[in-house]
Design an enzyme around this catalytic site. Structure first.
Site, short mmCIF file in Angstrom:
data_model
loop_
_atom_site.label_atom_id
_atom_site.label_comp_id
_atom_site.label_asym_id
_atom_site.label_seq_id
_atom_site.Cartn_x
_atom_site.Cartn_y
_atom_site.Cartn_z
N ASN A 71 10.43 58.08 -4.35
CA ASN A 71 11.60 57.67 -5.16
C ASN A 71 11.48 58.10 -6.62
O ASN A 71 12.24 57.64 -7.47
CB ASN A 71 11.78 56.15 -5.07
CG ASN A 71 10.62 55.37 -5.70
OD1 ASN A 71 9.69 55.97 -6.23
ND2 ASN A 71 10.70 54.05 -5.64
N GLU A 117 8.96 52.13 -11.33
CA GLU A 117 10.00 52.34 -10.33
C GLU A 117 11.29 52.78 -11.02
O GLU A 117 11.42 52.64 -12.25
CB GLU A 117 10.22 51.04 -9.54
CG GLU A 117 8.98 50.51 -8.83
CD GLU A 117 8.62 51.30 -7.55
OE1 GLU A 117 8.92 52.51 -7.47
OE2 GLU A 117 8.02 50.68 -6.65
#
Ligand code: F6R
Length: 264
Positions: free
Chosen positions: A137, A144
């Site tokens: 990702n 993140e």
């Protein structure tokens, strides 16, 4: 950004080790390494360990700072990054364990873990070369998507995708912690060199975003486009979605002698 595409995955670690060793030789014995865990950098550490075993690299006076650590794993848990770094970096590379630092993921130390880690990096004079992998990702460290591009070491919540990706290291998926302490993107960007390694088609989308996409917190690794000395070392599979792959190959092959890596 320098992009090196290796014909086969096995060469990624050898090329990355040569790059890190070149920087270490330029810096001198007290070089400060930044070290990631995960599968991607393992062959880089093997390559570095080989150089050490052959007497071509001495890291006995080097320091190292891990990228991240899970929160709440018991002391000595084999998948805690403190243990993983000991097994895959400290021992094979001949580092002095007293100069190897991992963020404190213990529950009682959490409130100050980030600040203490940042101070330790500063006290060592900053990181000379930070080795990183990339999440599918686009995460770097455990930053993140939507992490601040200026962030420093702190507690983060892992995405479900990352927990699933890392479940392979644990007996059951439920055992993967929800939280971590990770260097921030600002911390990674403060390293004097960054070497990103990635292999396999599962990383092809993330690599295309990191190298050729817009700089965006939705793909945290894309911030490396703003780094003066970032090197991306990948295999053909991870390079699959790059539009300018031929250009990167041409640039690497025609590099002047002083830029070449010693791959012997
Ligand atoms: C590891 C880390 C992560 C990994 C990434 C890729 O310290 O911070 O960002 O680098 O999840 O993991 P692998 O290499 O296992 O695919």
């Amino acid at each position: 950004m320098e992009v090196i595409i290796c014909p086969v995955a096995e060469q990624v670690g050898q090329v990355a080790a040569a790059k890190v060793a070149k920087i270490a030789a330029e810096v001198g014995p007290g070089v400060v390494l930044g070290v990631a865990t995960g599968s991607s950098p393992l062959s880089t550490y093997e390559g570095l360990a080989r150089l050490v075993a052959e007497g071509r690299l001495d890291l006995s006076q080097a320091s190292a700072f891990a990228l991240d650590e899970y929160v709440g794993l018991a002391d000595g848990h084999p998948e805690s990054y403190r243990e993983v770094i000991r097994r895959t970096v400290t021992e094979p590379l001949g580092l002095d364990p007293s100069r190897v630092h991992v963020p404190d993921g213990s529950l009682h130390g959490l409130a100050s873990a980030g600040e203490r880690f940042e101070k330790a990096i500063a006290a060592a004079g900053g990181v000379d070369v930070q080795i990183v992998g990339i999440g599918a990702n686009g995460h770097v460290g455990f930053n993140e998507p939507t992490s601040s591009l200026a962030s420093r070491t702190r507690v983060k919540t892992l995405t479900e995708r990352t927990r699933q990706d890392n479940a392979r290291f644990f007996a059951t998926p439920e055992e993967v912690p929800d939280h971590c302490v990770t260097q921030g993107l600002g911390t990674v960007m403060a390293a004097r060199h960054v070497v990103l390694v990635a292999m396999g088609d599962a990383k092809a989308d993330a690599i295309a975003q990191v190298v050729e996409g817009p700089v965006t917190a939705m793909c945290p690794g894309s911030v490396l486009q703003m780094h003066q000395f970032a090197t991306v070392i990948i295999d053909e599979a991870a390079a699959h979605n790059l539009k300018l792959a031929d250009y990167y190959k041409q640039a690497y092959e025609s590099a002047p002698a002083w830029q070449k890596l010693d791959l012997a």
